[in-house]
Every structure is written in C-alpha cells, then in structure tokens.
Design an enzyme around this catalytic site. Structure first.
Site, mmCIF file in Angstrom:
data_model
loop_
_atom_site.group_PDB
_atom_site.id
_atom_site.type_symbol
_atom_site.label_atom_id
_atom_site.label_comp_id
_atom_site.label_asym_id
_atom_site.label_seq_id
_atom_site.Cartn_x
_atom_site.Cartn_y
_atom_site.Cartn_z
ATOM 1 N N ASP A 1 -5.717 6.141 2.353
ATOM 2 C CA ASP A 1 -5.957 4.744 2.012
ATOM 3 C C ASP A 1 -7.297 4.342 2.621
ATOM 4 O O ASP A 1 -7.495 4.507 3.841
ATOM 5 C CB ASP A 1 -4.811 3.916 2.630
ATOM 6 C CG ASP A 1 -4.831 2.459 2.191
ATOM 7 O OD1 ASP A 1 -5.925 1.890 2.066
ATOM 8 O OD2 ASP A 1 -3.734 1.908 1.996
ATOM 9 N N HIS B 1 0.832 -1.209 0.000
ATOM 10 C CA HIS B 1 0.000 0.000 0.000
ATOM 11 C C HIS B 1 0.867 1.260 0.000
ATOM 12 O O HIS B 1 0.477 2.282 -0.544
ATOM 13 C CB HIS B 1 -0.948 -0.008 1.207
ATOM 14 C CG HIS B 1 -2.086 -0.973 1.029
ATOM 15 N ND1 HIS B 1 -3.393 -0.639 1.274
ATOM 16 C CD2 HIS B 1 -2.113 -2.252 0.582
ATOM 17 C CE1 HIS B 1 -4.168 -1.680 1.003
ATOM 18 N NE2 HIS B 1 -3.409 -2.675 0.596
#
Ligand code: UDX
Length: 456
Positions: free
Chosen positions: A113, A23
């Site tokens: 995120d 990520h």
C-alpha cells in the site's frame, strides 16, 4: 498434474495493506483473485490487526509484522504513528522476508500500500519485484500526483480547478485533504507521500477499471507503470454463476448477517441501503436529518450505524420506524448490494463503496464526508451518471427534504431512468473488465507472466 508441474515454483507475493478497513478489503480481494490464478499469497498484517480481526479461512497465509504499536495505537496522532511504523515496519518486514526465504517459501514480489512507501525500498533491498497498490481511483491519484509534482498549486485559489483527464472541478469536488490541507496536515502529507519511491515500483496497480477512467488512466500510464486491475469485487457477486471465497476476513467489525433474512422478505428494488463506511463520524444534526428523511420517504431502509455512532440517532427513531427500517452495526455489504431488494445506496462515496455499487449496478445518493469522497461523488453524478449528489445547506448539512428528493430521483419516475439504465451499463462493463480477456484481467495476466518469467 505431472511431477515437473508440481515441483515448479509457484510465484509468491507478499501483500502489505495499511491497517484500515477501506485499504484491507481491496488488497485482500485482489490477493484472492491472484491466488485463484495460481499465485501463492502471504498477507502481512500488523500484530494488532491480526489479534483483533476475524481470522482467516481459505488459500491465503497470514504472517505478522509490527507497526510499533502491537497493543493498539489508541489516540496516537497520524504523524508519529507513520514515523514509528516506517522505522519498526522496515525492520520487521525485512525479517519476515528473510524468514520466508529461509523456510523455503521465498517471496518474488511485494505488493504494498503506498501509504507505506518505504515497503518498496525493503523489497528492492531483497532483490524483489515491487508493486504499489493504490486503493483509490485513478482520478483521485492523478489529483494527488499533480499536487505532489507542484503542477496543481495549493492552497487552491481558482474557483474552478483543471486537472488533465478530469472534468473541471469546483473546490468542493476536490479531495478534502487538498482543498483544506490545514485542517488535515498529516493526511495531506500521507496522500502525497504515496508517490515517494514510486519510481522504484515495477507495477502500479489501481483498484479501478480502464473503461471507467480511460483518459486519466492513459495520462497516468505515460508517467508511471499504471495498471488498472479492478474492480476487486469478488467475481461471484459480479456473476452469480461463479462461486469463490466471498468473505472479507480480516474484518475489524463483526457483520450482523441476520439482515440478509430481513432483505429476503422485501420485494425487488424496494430497500434503501445506507452506510458511511468504517471511518465517517457524522455531525449529530446530519444523523438526525438523515433519519427524518428516511422516515419521510416511508420506504424500507437498512442502515449501518456503527456502535460508536449509535448515540447520535434521534431518540425513539428506532422504535418509531421498526416497521420499515433495520439498523445494524455492520453488515456483509457486498452481499447486501448484490441483493435484488436493494434499490438505492445512500453512501459517503468511499472508493470501495462507490466501486462496489458501480459494479453491482446500485444507483447512489452521494453524501460525501471527507478525503476522496467529494471527487468520487462528482464523478458518480456528472461522469458515470449513476446517482445524484445531495446538496448540503449553508451549514454543510444535507437536510431531510433533500434526502427525500434524492431518493425519489434515483428510485422513482422518469428522471431516474437514466441513472438506472447506467447502473446496468456499468455493472456489465465492470464484469467484462475482470472476465477472461477483459482490460483488468489482461493487466493481471501481464503481471503474472512477469512473475513466472523471473520465478526460479
Ligand atoms: C476509507 C476512506 O474513507 C475512503 O474514502 C477511501 O476511499 C478508502 O478508505 P471507508 O470510509 O471505510 O474507507 O469506506 P469505503 O472505501 O467505502 O470502504 C468500506 C468497506 O467496508 C467496503 O469494502 C464495504 O464493502 C465494507 N463494509 C462497509 C462492510 O463490509 N460492511 C458495512 O456495514 C460497511
């Protein structure tokens, strides 16, 4: 530059990734792209991530927030980790935004995120633009969204699963957190929770490109302000004439750069690159079959085996294959995939690895492990036709003969021609998407225009 230009407020984005490698990488690369386009970027890392990763160079500032586990989370389960992160993160993100405002560096937008869906609430409380950054494909996001909305019922009962915009899926093609949610209850909640608060986001970025997932992207864009902005693969790898910050920074693992010299000594498209990303833990038997398959091909291979996986290698394998193989604990993957010596990538099909291979034109042998990887593998083989998915046996192990068959399929002979042709096609389309005026570039420009129009 005249004074007026110099004094103009540069739009400022605060970027908040979930602290795992798969990520961090795409959000960091996206940040670098924005920074090259004149946006000021501050990356918010957890204190533990900041302390334990390689430090930063270049144009991006890093500040820290807390997830409540500043000394590391050891073996804390996902649920309590996320709950604590939400509680402490909400507070410390808010404090960071105040601190940046008070020090004359006010933030205009929080790019977060969606594994941390509370971040957009904090952004809105501060009167800022909120942009979700989905690190997985549009196809996978759409499957999760359908489950979230109750349009795709779990547990899955049908043999074939229909999701609008996608080919019919077999159960084994569906992300593991959906197909087998009982074994991963925390992860199942995590991927569905990405849509919590998403209606508050002004932009929903997806690390993909329009030409790769047209139909499903169009469908998602009818529901959410979806913008494909990828691949985030740095331009210098897509077009070797370009140079820009190429390093990943914030790398949790230390790359063994000497593998590049080893690759230099190999001929064009002669090497098999093998990597299962930052999280996969293969069964001992799977490691052994893979090792023996590689040995049987008698081709050169570069295999990333993280230190925690090393003990699963068959005894004396390294010694027996030292003429042909190199095993490293981590490598500069982009540089490796962009190297002319690489002819094939045996991959777990994590979304970053898949997209990196697609955009650098490297044919894949897919050996998915969990999460979104089986869906990515299905698309690689049946839709993008850029590789082959290895068939596991009844024990769910991909045997050595199957490994050999798949490698031959993509590297040799007639049947691999289509894969190799498509590899060139996708590389070209990926490059065009991020080039000036391409589909992803236009979406990024639209975002920049919005920021510029609101900046004081
Ligand atoms: C995780 C999930 O497992 C994946 O399915 C999801 O799509 C994203 O988050 P991970 O398993 O680490 O990621 O795989 P992947 O998505 O492929 O990301 C790995 C990243 O590490 C890639 O950007 C790759 O370039 C990089 N990498 C990997 C290296 O730089 N060096 C290596 O040796 C191996």
């Amino acid at each position: 530059m005249d004074n007026r230009e110099e004094n103009r407020h540069k739009p400022h984005c605060l970027v908040l990734p979930f602290p795992i490698q798969g990520h961090i990488n795409p959000m960091l690369q996206f940040s670098k792209r924005l920074s090259h386009k004149g946006i000021r970027i501050t990356l918010a890392a957890t204190k533990h991530l900041f302390k334990t990763t390689q430090q930063f160079s270049g144009s991006i500032s890093v500040e820290t927030i807390s997830d409540g586990f500043d000394e590391g989370k050891a073996d804390v389960d996902l649920d309590p980790y996320l709950a604590r992160f939400e509680q402490v993160g909400t507070e410390t993100l808010s404090e960071l935004l105040d601190k940046l405002r008070d020090s004359g560096r006010p933030v205009d937008c929080v790019i977060y995120d969606p594994f941390l869906p509370w971040a957009v609430v904090v952004a809105k409380k501060h009167g800022l633009v909120g942009a979700a950054f989905f690190t997985q494909s549009s196809s996978v996001n759409s499957i999760y969204y359908n489950v979230y909305k109750g349009q795709l019922k779990v547990p899955l009962l049908d043999k074939e699963i229909a999701v609008a915009g996608l080919p019919l899926l077999e159960i084994s093609d569906v992300p593991s957190f959906v197909r087998d949610q009982d074994s991963h209850p925390g992860s199942f909640e995590l991927v569905l929770n990405q849509f919590r608060n998403v209606e508050e986001a002004d932009f929903v970025f997806v690390n993909s490109f329009y030409e790769l997932e047209e139909e499903v992207t169009d469908l998602m864009a009818k529901i959410l302000p979806v913008k494909t902005i990828g691949p985030t693969t740095p331009s210098m790898y897509l077009d070797k004439r370009l140079t820009e910050d190429k390093d990943y920074d914030l790398s949790i693992f230390k790359p063994v750069n000497s593998c590049m010299k080893w690759l230099e000594e190999r001929t064009n498209k002669s090497v098999i690159y093998v990597s299962f990303g930052s999280m996969a833990k293969l069964e001992g038997e799977q490691m052994e079959e893979l090792a023996l398959g590689l040995k049987m091909t008698n081709k050169y291979f570069l295999w990333v085996v993280r230190s925690s996986e090393e003990s699963k290698l068959p005894k004396s394998f390294v010694q027996e294959t030292q003429e042909k193989g190199l095993i490293v604990s981590w490598c500069p993957q982009l540089e490796v995939l962009a190297h002319d010596a690489i002819g094939c990538f045996i991959t777990h099909c994590g979304w970053n690895s898949t997209l990196e291979a697609l955009s650098l034109g490297v044919p894949m042998v897919a050996v998915p492990w969990w999460s979104d990887q089986s869906t990515n593998a299905k698309l690689v083989m049946d839709v993008w036709k850029m590789g082959i998915r290895a068939r596991p046996d009844v024990k769910d192990i991909v045997g050595r003969e199957e490994i050999v068959r798949c490698i031959k399929h993509v590297m040799e002979g007639e049947e691999g021609n289509e894969v190799r042709k498509n590899a060139k096609k996708w590389r070209e389309l990926a490059r065009k998407a991020v080039d000036e005026g391409g589909s992803s570039d236009r979406n990024i420009q639209e975002f920049l225009s919005t920021l510029e129009s609101i900046a004081p």
